[in-house]
Motif scaffolding. Structure first.
Motif, PDB file in Angstrom:
ATOM      1  N   ALA A 215       0.820  -1.212   0.000  1.00  0.00           N
ATOM      2  CA  ALA A 215       0.000   0.000   0.000  1.00  0.00           C
ATOM      3  C   ALA A 215       0.856   1.265   0.000  1.00  0.00           C
ATOM      4  O   ALA A 215       0.404   2.328  -0.437  1.00  0.00           O
ATOM      5  N   ASN A 216       2.085   1.156   0.486  1.00  0.00           N
ATOM      6  CA  ASN A 216       2.986   2.307   0.552  1.00  0.00           C
ATOM      7  C   ASN A 216       4.185   2.125  -0.382  1.00  0.00           C
ATOM      8  O   ASN A 216       5.303   2.549  -0.055  1.00  0.00           O
ATOM      9  N   ALA A 217       3.959   1.507  -1.530  1.00  0.00           N
ATOM     10  CA  ALA A 217       5.053   1.191  -2.446  1.00  0.00           C
ATOM     11  C   ALA A 217       5.883   2.414  -2.817  1.00  0.00           C
ATOM     12  O   ALA A 217       7.122   2.375  -2.817  1.00  0.00           O
ATOM     13  N   GLU A 218       5.221   3.535  -3.108  1.00  0.00           N
ATOM     14  CA  GLU A 218       5.948   4.732  -3.525  1.00  0.00           C
ATOM     15  C   GLU A 218       6.855   5.236  -2.406  1.00  0.00           C
ATOM     16  O   GLU A 218       8.008   5.632  -2.643  1.00  0.00           O
ATOM     17  N   HIS A 219       6.357   5.214  -1.192  1.00  0.00           N
ATOM     18  CA  HIS A 219       7.156   5.646  -0.039  1.00  0.00           C
ATOM     19  C   HIS A 219       8.366   4.733   0.144  1.00  0.00           C
ATOM     20  O   HIS A 219       9.483   5.218   0.423  1.00  0.00           O
ATOM     21  N   VAL A 220       8.169   3.439  -0.017  1.00  0.00           N
ATOM     22  CA  VAL A 220       9.270   2.478   0.121  1.00  0.00           C
ATOM     23  C   VAL A 220      10.352   2.761  -0.914  1.00  0.00           C
ATOM     24  O   VAL A 220      11.551   2.793  -0.603  1.00  0.00           O
ATOM     25  N   LEU A 221       9.949   2.992  -2.150  1.00  0.00           N
ATOM     26  CA  LEU A 221      10.911   3.247  -3.225  1.00  0.00           C
ATOM     27  C   LEU A 221      11.698   4.530  -2.964  1.00  0.00           C
ATOM     28  O   LEU A 221      12.916   4.577  -3.199  1.00  0.00           O
ATOM     29  N   VAL A 222      11.013   5.560  -2.481  1.00  0.00           N
ATOM     30  CA  VAL A 222      11.686   6.830  -2.188  1.00  0.00           C
ATOM     31  C   VAL A 222      12.689   6.654  -1.059  1.00  0.00           C
ATOM     32  O   VAL A 222      13.829   7.147  -1.138  1.00  0.00           O
ATOM     33  N   ARG A 223      12.303   5.950  -0.003  1.00  0.00           N
ATOM     34  CA  ARG A 223      13.203   5.734   1.128  1.00  0.00           C
ATOM     35  C   ARG A 223      14.453   4.970   0.698  1.00  0.00           C
ATOM     36  O   ARG A 223      15.578   5.336   1.079  1.00  0.00           O
ATOM     37  N   VAL A 224      14.279   3.925  -0.069  1.00  0.00           N
ATOM     38  CA  VAL A 224      15.424   3.137  -0.520  1.00  0.00           C
ATOM     39  C   VAL A 224      16.349   3.987  -1.386  1.00  0.00           C
ATOM     40  O   VAL A 224      17.569   3.952  -1.240  1.00  0.00           O
ATOM     41  N   ALA A 225      15.760   4.782  -2.271  1.00  0.00           N
ATOM     42  CA  ALA A 225      16.568   5.641  -3.147  1.00  0.00           C
ATOM     43  C   ALA A 225      17.320   6.698  -2.344  1.00  0.00           C
ATOM     44  O   ALA A 225      18.502   6.975  -2.609  1.00  0.00           O
ATOM     45  N   GLU A 226      16.656   7.291  -1.354  1.00  0.00           N
ATOM     46  CA  GLU A 226      17.291   8.334  -0.547  1.00  0.00           C
ATOM     47  C   GLU A 226      18.441   7.777   0.287  1.00  0.00           C
ATOM     48  O   GLU A 226      19.485   8.421   0.434  1.00  0.00           O
ATOM     49  N   GLU A 227      18.262   6.574   0.829  1.00  0.00           N
ATOM     50  CA  GLU A 227      19.252   6.024   1.752  1.00  0.00           C
ATOM     51  C   GLU A 227      20.368   5.254   1.063  1.00  0.00           C
ATOM     52  O   GLU A 227      21.448   5.082   1.643  1.00  0.00           O
ATOM     53  N   THR A 228      20.128   4.792  -0.160  1.00  0.00           N
ATOM     54  CA  THR A 228      21.136   3.957  -0.831  1.00  0.00           C
ATOM     55  C   THR A 228      21.557   4.489  -2.194  1.00  0.00           C
ATOM     56  O   THR A 228      22.599   4.072  -2.718  1.00  0.00           O
ATOM     57  N   GLY A 229      20.744   5.350  -2.780  1.00  0.00           N
ATOM     58  CA  GLY A 229      21.015   5.791  -4.141  1.00  0.00           C
ATOM     59  C   GLY A 229      20.529   4.823  -5.199  1.00  0.00           C
ATOM     60  O   GLY A 229      20.689   5.072  -6.402  1.00  0.00           O
ATOM     61  N   VAL A 230      19.930   3.728  -4.786  1.00  0.00           N
ATOM     62  CA  VAL A 230      19.444   2.705  -5.719  1.00  0.00           C
ATOM     63  C   VAL A 230      17.974   2.972  -6.038  1.00  0.00           C
ATOM     64  O   VAL A 230      17.141   3.026  -5.132  1.00  0.00           O
TER      65      VAL A 230
END
Length: 310
Positions: free
Chosen positions: A87-102
């Motif tokens: 349900a929070n897929a977009e938030h998960v993707l943003v967090r991963v990108a912010e913290e890892t650059g991936v």
């Protein structure tokens, strides 16, 4: 060139490093896995919880370091059903990108089916004719059919072994009514899409890919993985029909003692077997051959095709 495929699945985060060149088969160079079980780290609204997001970001960061250590030139990161359906897929993707650059690419279910079909076609070649693919993951079942590299039909159903186990089989071992309910559910879901495939000619060759089919084939007598990828491995529907009730009567601990069954996969093996048996029955498949290549290899092959075209 050295490519890395980072697969964020429902059960594991898997980094596969290969040496790949246009026109040649990709050669595995290194494999790094972390068992995360994202599909089980959900809150009551179907969102990946904060602990799950933290663990995912840390796991991706670790995989990124491993890729760097292995000299990966091009990293292909993607996520499948656990992230796709959160349900929070977009938030998960943003967090991963912010913290890892991936930046994880979220594949659709049809993407998964088509890429896995491509991998199977390249592995077996044109000589096998019309190909039917069955792929059971942690979150979904992919089915594809065709005689070329692009399938004529491809679907994804929410019938992954991990998803069904957590949602339908809470007991250890599960009770009879739970098994009956799951059997009805699985067969009804698969039956809805059978017509999309039966309008074509029957398949000449049926294949099963990914861990569930490999483990089911192993407990039914197929060669162990240490004998290499070129040993032919098959799984018959008759063999499955014998094993499903046996698995249903076992505890999770007892399943871990079966050949080729890992501790992390033992709990969901029964649900996977029920999906495999239903799919083979409804598609009138007596036997599948196990394909060593699956989604990750399909992603690599598609990338190499793009490089060749450019």
């Amino acid at each position: 060139m050295r490519l890395g495929v980072l697969d964020v699945g429902s059960n594991t985060v898997h980094l596969l490093v290969v040496d790949a060149h246009s026109g040649a088969r990709p050669l595995p160079a290194y494999s790094h896995k972390a068992e995360l079980r994202l599909a089980e780290l959900l809150d009551g609204e179907g969102a990946i919880n904060s602990d799950g997001i933290d663990r995912l970001a840390a796991t991706v960061a670790e995989a990124l370091q491993v890729a760097e250590d292995q000299g990966v030139e091009d990293l292909l990161p993607f996520a499948t059903s656990a992230v796709r359906e959160a349900a929070n897929a977009e938030h998960v993707l943003v967090r991963v990108a912010e913290e890892t650059g991936v930046k994880l690419e979220v594949l659709t279910g049809e993407d998964e089916a088509r890429l896995t079909f491509l991998a199977s076609r390249r592995w077996f070649g044109w000589s096998v004719g019309r190909l039917l693919l069955l792929d059971i993951g942690g979150g979904s079942l992919e089915i594809a059919f065709g005689q070329d590299e692009e399938p004529d039909a491809a679907v994804s159903l929410p019938l992954g072994a991990g998803r069904l186990t957590s949602g339908w089989l809470p007991g250890d071992p599960p009770d009879t009514e739970a098994l009956r309910s799951l059997r009805r559910h699985v067969r009804a879901e698969i039956a809805r899409v059978v017509g999309e495939f039966t309008r074509f000619n029957p398949p000449d060759h049926a294949v099963g890919t990914s861990k569930t089919f490999k483990q089911l084939a192993r407990i039914a007598g197929a060669a162990r993985s240490s004998e290499g990828p070129y040993v032919e491995r098959r799984l018959s529907r008759a063999g499955l029909e014998e094993w499903v009730p046996r698995l249903a009567a076992m505890t999770v601990e007892e399943r871990t003692e079966l050949p080729g069954v890992s501790e992390g996969r033992a709990r969901q093996l029964l649900a996977g077997a029920m999906v495999a048996e239903a799919a083979m029955d409804l598609f009138r498949v007596d036997e599948v051959e196990i394909c060593p290549w699956a989604l990750r290899e399909g992603v690599i092959l598609r990338r190499l095709d793009h490089l060749r075209g450019s």
